[in-house]
Design an enzyme around this catalytic site. Structure first.
Site, PDB file in Angstrom:
ATOM      1  CB  ALA A 161      -0.927  -0.016   1.212  1.00  0.00           C
ATOM      2  CB  SER A 206      -6.094   1.419   8.455  1.00  0.00           C
ATOM      3  OG  SER A 206      -5.435   0.551   9.338  1.00  0.00           O
ATOM      4  NE  ARG A 207      -5.956  -5.021  10.082  1.00  0.00           N
ATOM      5  CZ  ARG A 207      -5.021  -5.874  10.469  1.00  0.00           C
ATOM      6  NH1 ARG A 207      -5.369  -7.078  10.847  1.00  0.00           N
ATOM      7  NH2 ARG A 207      -3.743  -5.525  10.464  1.00  0.00           N
ATOM      8  CE1 TYR A 249      -8.427  -2.234   5.839  1.00  0.00           C
ATOM      9  CE2 TYR A 249      -9.239  -4.495   5.894  1.00  0.00           C
ATOM     10  CZ  TYR A 249      -8.209  -3.583   6.053  1.00  0.00           C
ATOM     11  OH  TYR A 249      -6.957  -4.023   6.413  1.00  0.00           O
ATOM     12  CG  HIS A 251      -6.764 -10.056  -2.114  1.00  0.00           C
ATOM     13  ND1 HIS A 251      -5.814 -10.361  -3.061  1.00  0.00           N
ATOM     14  CD2 HIS A 251      -6.117  -9.283  -1.204  1.00  0.00           C
ATOM     15  CE1 HIS A 251      -4.667  -9.797  -2.740  1.00  0.00           C
ATOM     16  NE2 HIS A 251      -4.824  -9.142  -1.615  1.00  0.00           N
ATOM     17  CE  LYS A 293       1.592 -10.929  -6.261  1.00  0.00           C
ATOM     18  NZ  LYS A 293       2.486 -10.872  -5.065  1.00  0.00           N
ATOM     19  NE  ARG A 304       2.262 -10.128   2.358  1.00  0.00           N
ATOM     20  CZ  ARG A 304       2.618 -10.572   1.177  1.00  0.00           C
ATOM     21  NH1 ARG A 304       2.218 -11.729   0.755  1.00  0.00           N
ATOM     22  NH2 ARG A 304       3.401  -9.848   0.403  1.00  0.00           N
ATOM     23  CG  ASP A 334       4.217 -13.170  -2.198  1.00  0.00           C
ATOM     24  OD1 ASP A 334       5.211 -12.539  -2.586  1.00  0.00           O
ATOM     25  OD2 ASP A 334       3.310 -12.642  -1.526  1.00  0.00           O
TER      26      ASP A 334
HETATM   27  N1  LIG Z   1       2.395  -5.798  -6.657  1.00  0.00           N
HETATM   28  C1  LIG Z   1       3.445  -6.000  -5.899  1.00  0.00           C
HETATM   29  O1  LIG Z   1       4.569  -5.674  -6.260  1.00  0.00           O
HETATM   30  C2  LIG Z   1       3.258  -6.604  -4.548  1.00  0.00           C
HETATM   31  C3  LIG Z   1       4.310  -6.569  -3.627  1.00  0.00           C
HETATM   32  C4  LIG Z   1       4.081  -7.060  -2.341  1.00  0.00           C
HETATM   33  C5  LIG Z   1       2.864  -7.597  -2.021  1.00  0.00           C
HETATM   34  N2  LIG Z   1       1.868  -7.665  -2.946  1.00  0.00           N
HETATM   35  C6  LIG Z   1       0.548  -8.222  -2.603  1.00  0.00           C
HETATM   36  O2  LIG Z   1      -0.107  -7.267  -1.774  1.00  0.00           O
HETATM   37  C7  LIG Z   1      -0.811  -7.904  -0.725  1.00  0.00           C
HETATM   38  C8  LIG Z   1      -0.344  -7.324   0.598  1.00  0.00           C
HETATM   39  O3  LIG Z   1       1.022  -7.559   0.763  1.00  0.00           O
HETATM   40  P1  LIG Z   1       1.957  -6.670   1.744  1.00  0.00           P
HETATM   41  O4  LIG Z   1       3.347  -7.139   1.522  1.00  0.00           O
HETATM   42  O5  LIG Z   1       1.655  -5.234   1.590  1.00  0.00           O
HETATM   43  O6  LIG Z   1       1.448  -7.199   3.165  1.00  0.00           O
HETATM   44  P2  LIG Z   1       1.653  -6.497   4.577  1.00  0.00           P
HETATM   45  O7  LIG Z   1       2.826  -5.578   4.537  1.00  0.00           O
HETATM   46  O8  LIG Z   1       1.598  -7.563   5.592  1.00  0.00           O
HETATM   47  O9  LIG Z   1       0.363  -5.548   4.726  1.00  0.00           O
HETATM   48  C9  LIG Z   1      -0.923  -6.050   4.654  1.00  0.00           C
HETATM   49  C10 LIG Z   1      -1.918  -5.073   5.245  1.00  0.00           C
HETATM   50  O10 LIG Z   1      -3.191  -5.668   5.163  1.00  0.00           O
HETATM   51  C11 LIG Z   1      -3.979  -5.330   6.293  1.00  0.00           C
HETATM   52  N3  LIG Z   1      -4.498  -6.542   6.941  1.00  0.00           N
HETATM   53  C12 LIG Z   1      -5.803  -6.872   7.074  1.00  0.00           C
HETATM   54  N4  LIG Z   1      -5.972  -8.011   7.730  1.00  0.00           N
HETATM   55  C13 LIG Z   1      -4.727  -8.445   8.043  1.00  0.00           C
HETATM   56  C14 LIG Z   1      -4.249  -9.568   8.767  1.00  0.00           C
HETATM   57  N5  LIG Z   1      -5.073 -10.488   9.311  1.00  0.00           N
HETATM   58  N6  LIG Z   1      -2.923  -9.721   8.899  1.00  0.00           N
HETATM   59  C15 LIG Z   1      -2.075  -8.823   8.349  1.00  0.00           C
HETATM   60  N7  LIG Z   1      -2.481  -7.718   7.668  1.00  0.00           N
HETATM   61  C16 LIG Z   1      -3.800  -7.533   7.523  1.00  0.00           C
HETATM   62  C17 LIG Z   1      -3.101  -4.499   7.203  1.00  0.00           C
HETATM   63  O11 LIG Z   1      -3.454  -3.136   7.000  1.00  0.00           O
HETATM   64  P3  LIG Z   1      -4.301  -2.314   8.098  1.00  0.00           P
HETATM   65  O12 LIG Z   1      -3.662  -2.632   9.414  1.00  0.00           O
HETATM   66  O13 LIG Z   1      -4.147  -0.935   7.675  1.00  0.00           O
HETATM   67  O14 LIG Z   1      -5.722  -2.774   8.052  1.00  0.00           O
HETATM   68  C18 LIG Z   1      -1.699  -4.751   6.722  1.00  0.00           C
HETATM   69  O15 LIG Z   1      -0.854  -3.665   6.898  1.00  0.00           O
HETATM   70  C19 LIG Z   1      -0.576  -9.411  -0.905  1.00  0.00           C
HETATM   71  O16 LIG Z   1      -1.681  -9.991  -1.545  1.00  0.00           O
HETATM   72  C20 LIG Z   1       0.655  -9.495  -1.792  1.00  0.00           C
HETATM   73  O17 LIG Z   1       0.655 -10.627  -2.652  1.00  0.00           O
HETATM   74  C21 LIG Z   1       2.046  -7.154  -4.191  1.00  0.00           C
END
Ligand SMILES: NC(=O)c1ccc[n+]([C@@H]2O[C@H](COP(=O)([O-])OP(=O)(O)OC[C@H]3O[C@@H](n4cnc5c(N)ncnc54)[C@H](OP(=O)(O)O)[C@@H]3O)[C@@H](O)[C@H]2O)c1
Length: 328
Positions: free
Chosen positions: A16, A36-37, A58, A79, A97, A165, A178
């Protein structure tokens, strides 16, 4: 819509942040709100990226009447629920994704979006990068002849943390969902989403998720894709497309900045000198499609995202890998 599209960002994690940073470079959109949560996290994120509105859930983000489109950036097992929250509120959605953890979940989202005439797209950002668009153009104009073989790898060595994760089955961990989706989606883009045969093997680690895998896909006319993904091994992260009259090499293809075309007696290079990651290109594509009144993207069609998830389901079946939240 002549004005800039107002984006809502759902979640405040790693990706994000990257998206919010690059969205500032999008020509047709701007970050308007974050959800955010917790309010504290939304406010911190809003302050960091100069976003006018912070929501403590959300649902509140989805209901914000000033938001045109929402980017969903939670871990993949959430998702489906998060996208549905946004679609039910009538919002257009770009979802990170992999779209969902399996094809069954995605089918529900596609059906809901199509029935309710709402925009929906998978955030397979690689597809929208200038280098990848150039590579597609080279292939379409026959620069390397008939494509016969695609090779693509994406892997990095994550730190050992079974709760994180990437390694945690409860959060949809594993290389396939991933990192693996990048080479799979790339092969799908070049050779199509429906291989005739899928052969695969994986190393299932201590936490029960795949730490690295290899997949061979065979297509009609002897076309082949050889793909690898990993989360505990650094790979070359290169993609190569071999045709009957040459080949194209793309170093670090998932965030491609350069591609080289080796034709018969010619070498051409296409370079993108951007200084940011490049997430603004997928956002700009969404903006363009919404401004044109389109509900799906031709570059990343919903049916193709669905076929890719079906393929990944088949691969996981071959390994006997099911997530704890997947019912029978
Ligand atoms: N396109 C790309 O280059 C790319 C790169 C990395 C990841 N991704 C994808 O993006 C998604 C998120 O990855 P990320 O690396 O950003 O993950 P992350 O750093 O762990 O962040 C996920 C966010 O989701 C929210 N969330 C809601 N329920 C959760 C739970 N039970 N446990 C943990 N977080 C929860 C939280 O936000 P709040 O606390 O604000 O609610 C948390 O900060 C994945 O599907 C991943 O495959 C894509």
């Amino acid at each position: 819509m002549g004005r800039k599209l107002k984006w809502g960002i759902l979640a405040t994690g790693g990706i994000a942040e990257s998206f919010a940073k690059d969205l500032a470079h999008a020509k047709n959109g701007e970050a308007y709100a974050v959800g955010s949560r917790t309010l504290a996290s939304a406010e911190k994120f809003a302050k960091k990226f100069d976003i006018p509105k912070a929501h403590s859930s959300y649902e509140a983000l989805a209901e914000d009447p000033n938001v045109d489109v929402i980017y969903v950036a939670t871990p993949h097992p959430f998702h489906k629920e998060n996208v549905l929250t946004c679609l039910r509120a009538g919002k257009a959605v770009l979802c990170e994704k992999p779209f969902t953890v399996n094809a069954r979940e995605l089918e529900e989202l596609i059906q809901f979006a199509r029935t309710n005439h709402l925009f929906l797209m998978e955030g397979m950002w690689t597809r929208f990068l200038p280098v990848i668009r150039k590579v597609r153009a080279w292939i379409e104009t026959g620069e390397i002849g008939d494509v016969r073989l695609v090779k693509a790898d994406f892997g990095f060595k994550t730190l050992w943390d079974p709760e994180w994760r990437l390694l945690n089955p409860k959060l949809g961990g594993g290389a396939l969902l991933d990192t693996g989706i990048y080479p799979i989606s790339f092969a799908s883009m070049v050779l199509g989403p429906h291989p005739e045969k899928i052969m695969s093997t994986a190393d299932i680690g201590e936490t029960g998720v795949d730490e690295h895998f290899s997949i061979l896909l065979s297509y009609p006319e002897g076309k082949v894709a050889s793909l690898n993904g990993a989360i505990r091994l650094g790979l070359t992260n290169e993609a190569t497309i071999h045709g009957t009259h040459g080949y194209i090499q793309i170093p670090s293809f998932l965030n491609a900045k350069k591609a080289t075309l080796h034709g018969e007696g010619t070498v051409k290079t296409f370079q993108d000198d951007r200084t940011v990651s490049g997430y603004q290109f997928e956002a700009e594509e969404v903006g363009r499609l919404l401004q044109e009144g389109k509900l799906e993207s031709d570059l990343m069609p919903l049916d193709e995202s669905f076929a890719i998830l079906q393929l990944m389901d088949q691969v996981r079946d071959q390994w006997g890998l099911r997530y704890p939240f997947e019912d029978n």
